[in-house]
Design an enzyme around this catalytic site. Structure first.
Site, short mmCIF file in Angstrom:
data_model
loop_
_atom_site.label_atom_id
_atom_site.label_comp_id
_atom_site.label_asym_id
_atom_site.label_seq_id
_atom_site.Cartn_x
_atom_site.Cartn_y
_atom_site.Cartn_z
N ASP A 72 66.21 70.33 38.88
CA ASP A 72 65.00 71.02 39.32
C ASP A 72 64.91 70.96 40.83
OD1 ASP A 72 64.19 68.36 39.82
OD2 ASP A 72 63.23 68.19 37.86
N SER A 73 63.70 70.92 41.37
CA SER A 73 63.52 70.95 42.82
C SER A 73 64.17 69.76 43.53
CB SER A 73 62.03 70.98 43.16
OG SER A 73 61.35 69.90 42.53
N HIS A 74 64.28 68.62 42.87
CA HIS A 74 64.92 67.46 43.49
C HIS A 74 66.41 67.69 43.71
CE1 HIS A 74 61.63 64.32 42.25
NE2 HIS A 74 61.14 65.38 42.87
N HIS A 82 58.19 65.76 47.90
CA HIS A 82 59.56 65.88 47.41
C HIS A 82 60.51 65.03 48.27
CE1 HIS A 82 58.13 69.13 44.88
NE2 HIS A 82 59.34 69.20 44.33
#
Length: 364
Positions: A152-154, A337
């Site tokens: 995902d975004s990570h 994040h």
């Protein structure tokens, strides 16, 4: 007549980078032969070049001469362009057209174009490399090792360049740099090609805050997010899958109308779907290694669930599956994040497993 691009993102580059950037100029001229190109990531070959949408795509070519041309097609992107060992030049939302890069000497050179930005809304096109007058293409780079990153975004590197947590959507876009995120750092350490098959906000069974969109496993089989063409590349046979999924499944509360009435029901569905997803990934190469990693967010709920998935896979006879917990992240990027420093910390955690299993690179 050439027009110098005023597109360097000076605020995002170090002082040394500003001192020695690659000079990229937009030109209007005829092009020579298209150079042999090495591609990292999923692309669809079109008459205009290479259409792509998954993050972290990169293009590389070798040439002999003084100059090389590259064509940038439609779509908003942030590019990192490097020549030989130079510091990359950043282009933000460059206009479609033909661009030229000149080397300091008339010799053998390597050029690399990396897509730094995320392109969820629409696909974009890179038109390819072309020989300038007096330049000829050489064999494209090649690497024996391959690593696939799924997440995902990570994994994308969402807002990892940001110096603040509170960001607008425009700031998120401008400070996302997949070329400096965990996949690129890890692959560089091992001299490997890599794919970044990740989408911000997506999960195994549930997207962020219950958002209605394809989950990552639903989007995964396809070349682009329109799901028109299934991705097939016989040459892509990664020996290592690195997967981080669960942040979006668990970081928000369940809402009325969602399929899961309780957190326990969500856990059970997540675990089964994740196990099934990993089994599908390994169907082609049962000897490939799989590393599942997770942060300690949500009071350890994500890590606990990912650990259960790894344990179930091992109990069911799946070899070379490991769980790597990652702790101590500062999460100072956009919307809490990982920052680039966190990305490096994650890469170091992953390297502990990779260094302990050098046999993964030997294909039987």
């Amino acid at each position: 007549m050439r027009t110098a691009l005023g597109l360097l993102a000076a605020a995002l580059l170090s002082t040394s980078a500003i001192a020695t950037p690659v000079v990229v100029t937009q030109v209007s001229s005829k092009v020579g032969a298209m150079l042999p190109t090495h591609i990292g990531g999923r692309v669809e070959r079109t008459a205009d070049g290479y259409r792509r949408q998954w993050p972290g795509t990169y293009f590389e070519a070798n040439f002999r001469g003084r100059g090389v041309l590259l064509r940038i097609g439609e779509g908003d992107v942030a590019l990192r362009i490097s020549l030989d060992a130079s510091v990359p030049t950043s282009l933000f939302k460059p206009k479609p057209g033909l661009y030229r890069i000149d080397a300091a000497s008339n010799g053998r050179h390597s050029i690399r174009v990396e897509i730094a930005s995320e392109s969820q809304a629409a696909s974009t096109v890179f038109g390819g490399f072309y020989a300038a007058p007096g330049t000829r293409g050489l064999a494209a780079p090649a690497r024996a090792r391959q690593i696939e990153f799924i997440g995902d975004s990570h994994t994308v590197g969402y807002g990892n360049l940001s110096t603040k947590r509170d960001c607008t959507q425009e700031e998120v876009w401008a400070t996302t740099d997949t070329s400096k995120a965990t996949p690129a750092l890890t692959a560089q350490r091992y001299g490997a090609d890599y794919q970044v098959n990740a989408i911000s906000g997506r999960g195994i069974v549930r997207n962020y805050n219950g958002m209605a969109a394809d989950t990552l496993p639903a989007a995964y089989p396809f070349t682009l997010f329109d799901k028109a063409t299934r991705y097939v590349d016989p040459a892509w046979r990664p020996r290592l899958f690195v997967i981080a999924l669960g942040t979006n499944d668990f970081t928000t509360a369940l809402h009325p109308g969602e399929p899961w009435k309780t957190r326990e029901a969500l856990h059970a569905d997540y675990e089964q779907r994740y196990v099934d997803f990993v089994k599908r990934l390994r169907a082609r190469d049962p000897d490939a290694h799989v590393v599942l990693w997770a942060t300690d967010m949500v009071n350890g709920e994500i890590a606990a669930e990912v650990g259960k998935v790894a344990a179930r896979l091992n109990a069911e006879g799946q070899r070379n599956v490991a769980f790597v917990p990652v702790t101590g992240l500062a999460l100072t990027g956009c919307n809490s994040h990982p920052s680039t420093a966190d990305d490096a910390r994650i890469a170091t955690a992953l390297s502990g497993y990779i260094d302990a299993h050098p046999e993964m690179w030997v294909r039987r």
